[in-house]
Design an enzyme around this catalytic site. Sequence first.
Site, PDB file in Angstrom:
ATOM      1  N   ASP A   1      76.900 -30.727  68.264  1.00  0.00           N
ATOM      2  CA  ASP A   1      75.722 -31.254  67.580  1.00  0.00           C
ATOM      3  C   ASP A   1      74.785 -30.045  68.135  1.00  0.00           C
ATOM      4  O   ASP A   1      73.991 -29.439  67.082  1.00  0.00           O
ATOM      5  CB  ASP A   1      74.556 -32.236  68.254  1.00  0.00           C
ATOM      6  CG  ASP A   1      75.432 -33.808  68.450  1.00  0.00           C
ATOM      7  OD1 ASP A   1      76.344 -34.149  66.931  1.00  0.00           O
ATOM      8  OD2 ASP A   1      76.216 -33.833  69.031  1.00  0.00           O
TER       9      ASP A   1
ATOM     10  N   GLU B   1      70.666 -28.821  58.453  1.00  0.00           N
ATOM     11  CA  GLU B   1      72.100 -29.829  57.429  1.00  0.00           C
ATOM     12  C   GLU B   1      72.373 -30.886  56.177  1.00  0.00           C
ATOM     13  O   GLU B   1      71.528 -31.345  56.060  1.00  0.00           O
ATOM     14  CB  GLU B   1      73.408 -30.232  58.718  1.00  0.00           C
ATOM     15  CG  GLU B   1      74.521 -30.558  58.611  1.00  0.00           C
ATOM     16  CD  GLU B   1      75.677 -30.486  59.339  1.00  0.00           C
ATOM     17  OE1 GLU B   1      75.871 -29.561  60.050  1.00  0.00           O
ATOM     18  OE2 GLU B   1      76.556 -31.629  59.328  1.00  0.00           O
TER      19      GLU B   1
ATOM     20  N   ASP C   1      70.697 -30.083  63.453  1.00  0.00           N
ATOM     21  CA  ASP C   1      72.170 -31.354  62.969  1.00  0.00           C
ATOM     22  C   ASP C   1      71.131 -32.743  63.138  1.00  0.00           C
ATOM     23  O   ASP C   1      71.353 -33.251  64.131  1.00  0.00           O
ATOM     24  CB  ASP C   1      72.925 -30.921  63.673  1.00  0.00           C
ATOM     25  CG  ASP C   1      74.321 -31.655  63.200  1.00  0.00           C
ATOM     26  OD1 ASP C   1      74.034 -32.351  62.573  1.00  0.00           O
ATOM     27  OD2 ASP C   1      74.994 -32.026  64.238  1.00  0.00           O
TER      28      ASP C   1
END
Lengths: 191, 191
Positions: free
Chosen positions: B141, B68, B7
């Site tokens: 996260d 991501e 992330d």
Amino acid sequence: MRVMGVDPGLTRCGLGVVEASPGRRVSLVAVGVERTPADWTLDRRLLRLDERIAWWIGEYRPDSLSVERVFAQHNLLTVVGTAQVAGLALLEAAKAGIEVAAHTPSEAKAAVTGSGQADKAQVQHMVARLLGLAEVPGPPDAADALAQAICHAWRPTTMDPAHDGTATPAQKAWLEAERAARRRPARRATC
Amino acid sequence: MRVMGVDPGLTRCGLGVVEASPGRRVSLVAVGVERTPADWTLDRRLLRLDERIAWWIGEYRPDSLSVERVFAQHNLLTVVGTAQVAGLALLEAAKAGIEVAAHTPSEAKAAVTGSGQADKAQVQHMVARLLGLAEVPGPPDAADALAQAICHAWRPTTMDPAHDGTATPAQKAWLEAERAARRRPARRATC
């Protein structure tokens, strides 16, 4: 002082190195464009560009590296790739322990032509003239990288034209473009 | 199959590694958040994150790395930095010769909760449940990185639920989120 300028891009990444001497003289050390094929995977394209940028830094040993500033609200189609290549240039500069900077396209144009709105042909023409080249340097990405390097070499903080009142018209335009960039709303994302 | 999820972020970069076994079982290998101080220069932050991502890949040796997906029109303030950290993850994966992928936040949420609109608490709760953890993993996260890794481990192309008609509700939601992402206008810039 030797400055390497980077006009970041996945398809074409402009790279230019200039040597700046006292008296606003600049000479060309190297210029080129590194390309990656659009049909390569993104990770492979980034790896190739990272290797090439590292090679340029190792080969030409600049004192500082200046990257064209990336704005998130421009060119939505390409901003992610452009930001990633700019990030690689900053990464390799950090690895090499050299100073980094970022100037906007308007600042770079103003530094070499006197106008932040100059078109690509004007930038190419003035870059060739400033560097004493017989020919205009390659694709616009190459000239933009050289303009970025010259812009950083001539930045007002180095020469202090604002303090001694000796700013040339080009430097005045540069200072105005920089001030305008600072006045813009903080919402713009830059690197 | 071992998958590392990322992330990306300059201030907090979530990293999670899962081991996926047949029968949709997943177990936790490692999870954490790498941070860089906001008052560091950008090049120094990128260098630190690059070193940490490379360390994670070397330490946990994933078969693939999933990042991501970054959308240029979201979060103008942070998109440049986010894209740059995503680029570093892709760069380090390419150096290590491992497969890369990118899934949208909606796809990752749908994969673990059955809904592409799940909130952070739901994602954290389901990630903990799927991995058999007694505690919800750290900041969002960290959970998002694990959801990204699970999403990739369970991607329909691996399990082929569309072909054998055995898709679970979560997989159906995943497929729907993926189809919706493909239907969106091509003007969005992603990495």
